[in-house]
Design an enzyme around this catalytic site. Structure first.
Site, PDB file in Angstrom:
ATOM      1  N   TYR A 250       0.832  -1.205   0.000  1.00  0.00           N
ATOM      2  CA  TYR A 250       0.000   0.000   0.000  1.00  0.00           C
ATOM      3  C   TYR A 250       0.868   1.258   0.000  1.00  0.00           C
ATOM      4  O   TYR A 250       0.609   2.213  -0.734  1.00  0.00           O
ATOM      5  CB  TYR A 250      -0.918  -0.012   1.214  1.00  0.00           C
ATOM      6  CG  TYR A 250      -1.933   1.102   1.246  1.00  0.00           C
ATOM      7  CD1 TYR A 250      -3.129   0.995   0.550  1.00  0.00           C
ATOM      8  CD2 TYR A 250      -1.712   2.264   1.979  1.00  0.00           C
ATOM      9  CE1 TYR A 250      -4.075   2.004   0.580  1.00  0.00           C
ATOM     10  CE2 TYR A 250      -2.639   3.283   2.016  1.00  0.00           C
ATOM     11  CZ  TYR A 250      -3.825   3.153   1.316  1.00  0.00           C
ATOM     12  OH  TYR A 250      -4.751   4.177   1.342  1.00  0.00           O
TER      13      TYR A 250
ATOM     14  N   LYS B 286       0.837   4.145  -2.961  1.00  0.00           N
ATOM     15  CA  LYS B 286       0.450   5.540  -2.733  1.00  0.00           C
ATOM     16  C   LYS B 286       1.609   6.506  -2.976  1.00  0.00           C
ATOM     17  O   LYS B 286       1.380   7.649  -3.387  1.00  0.00           O
ATOM     18  CB  LYS B 286      -0.124   5.700  -1.328  1.00  0.00           C
ATOM     19  CG  LYS B 286      -1.462   4.975  -1.143  1.00  0.00           C
ATOM     20  CD  LYS B 286      -2.520   5.449  -2.131  1.00  0.00           C
ATOM     21  CE  LYS B 286      -3.871   4.789  -1.885  1.00  0.00           C
ATOM     22  NZ  LYS B 286      -4.913   5.277  -2.821  1.00  0.00           N
TER      23      LYS B 286
END
Length: 276
Positions: free
Chosen positions: A158, A162
């Site tokens: 993640y 991002k």
């Protein structure tokens, strides 16, 4: 914002079946926009579109996996065919990970998180840009994350995805600012959504939640390393969890004329977490 600041404009919002995306779609519609609701969840996307229409605005729903180029082409073709133009693209759809440290990340999790969080918005933006460039204007807003600033907000997959989103925002801002395109992102902190339950298998949710609460694992084994490390960082987050509507308000602002000189920004919407 209030009034009809998006009257006559068309907007794509991804991940709009629930959470931040649904709140943003409803908010754009309230401001007068025609909204294409895109989500993997067909029923949820249609529910959002119906809610917009029930409030007197215009919406259409397209369901499918936005990392599939055919679905991407369908979304863009539908917004042009139905509304005649594309003024705003909101790349909001995303999933979380199991907070795994790099040595524990499985190939399937890495590939799924990167595909949905980074590849999908890349594909949709690439498909949308020719229409915006032909019109000479357009606004793109991504949903990044606190994990796009630091390594202590989520797991490896993640966090990498991002950080990649932040890179897309900055590259787009530089490459197209002279052609009437603005690109920005919000970076939410903790937000009251169902992202976790939509993203992980039940067993992984249980393991993650037990670790974050400091409770024993159901199988009696050791707590996973990544969530154990993240637990202490996340417990020191001094901010409160936001509502989806608070995040959506920031998206709508960045897409609005009030933010005309804001380009290439990643706006923390995190009650000051990024300042700590």
């Amino acid at each position: 914002m209030s009034g009809k600041g998006f009257e006559g404009r068309s907007v794509i919002v991804t991940g709009a079946a629930s959470g931040i995306g649904r709140a943003a779609a409803l908010m754009f519609a309230k401001e007068g926009a025609k909204v294409l609701v895109a989500d993997l969840n067909k029923d949820g996307a249609e529910e959002t579109a119906k809610a917009i229409e029930a409030a007197g605005s215009t919406a259409v729903a397209v369901a499918g996996d936005l990392s599939d180029p055919q679905v991407v082409d369908e979304v863009v073709a539908t917004v042009i065919r139905t509304f005649g133009s594309l003024d705003v693209l909101v790349n909001n759809a995303g999933i979380t990970d199991s907070m795994s440290a790099l040595a524990d990340v499985e190939d399937a999790e890495w590939e799924r998180v990167i595909r949905i969080n980074l590849t999908a918005p890349f594909l949709l933006t690439r498909a949308a840009l020719p229409h915006m460039l032909e019109a000479g204007h357009g606004t793109i807003v991504f949903t990044a994350s606190e994990a796009g600033f630091r390594g202590s907000a989520s797991g490896t997959a993640y966090t990498a995805s991002k950080h990649g989103v932040v890179g897309l925002v900055k590259s787009l801002a530089v490459m197209y600012r002279g052609q009437g395109i603005r690109t920005n992102a919000i970076a939410p902190g903790g937000t009251q959504t169902n992202n976790l339950t939509n993203s992980l298998e039940p067993a992984k949710i249980t393991a993650l939640v037990n670790t974050m609460l400091g409770e024993a694992q159901p199988d009696g084994g050791p707590a996973p390393h990544g969530p154990t490390v993240m637990r202490d960082f996340l417990r020191t987050n001094p901010g409160r969890r936001s509502t989806p509507e608070e995040q959506a308000a920031a998206i709508v602002f960045l897409a609005s004329d009030a933010a005309e000189m804001i380009n290439g920004a990643v706006l923390p919407v995190d009650d000051g977490w990024s300042a700590v």
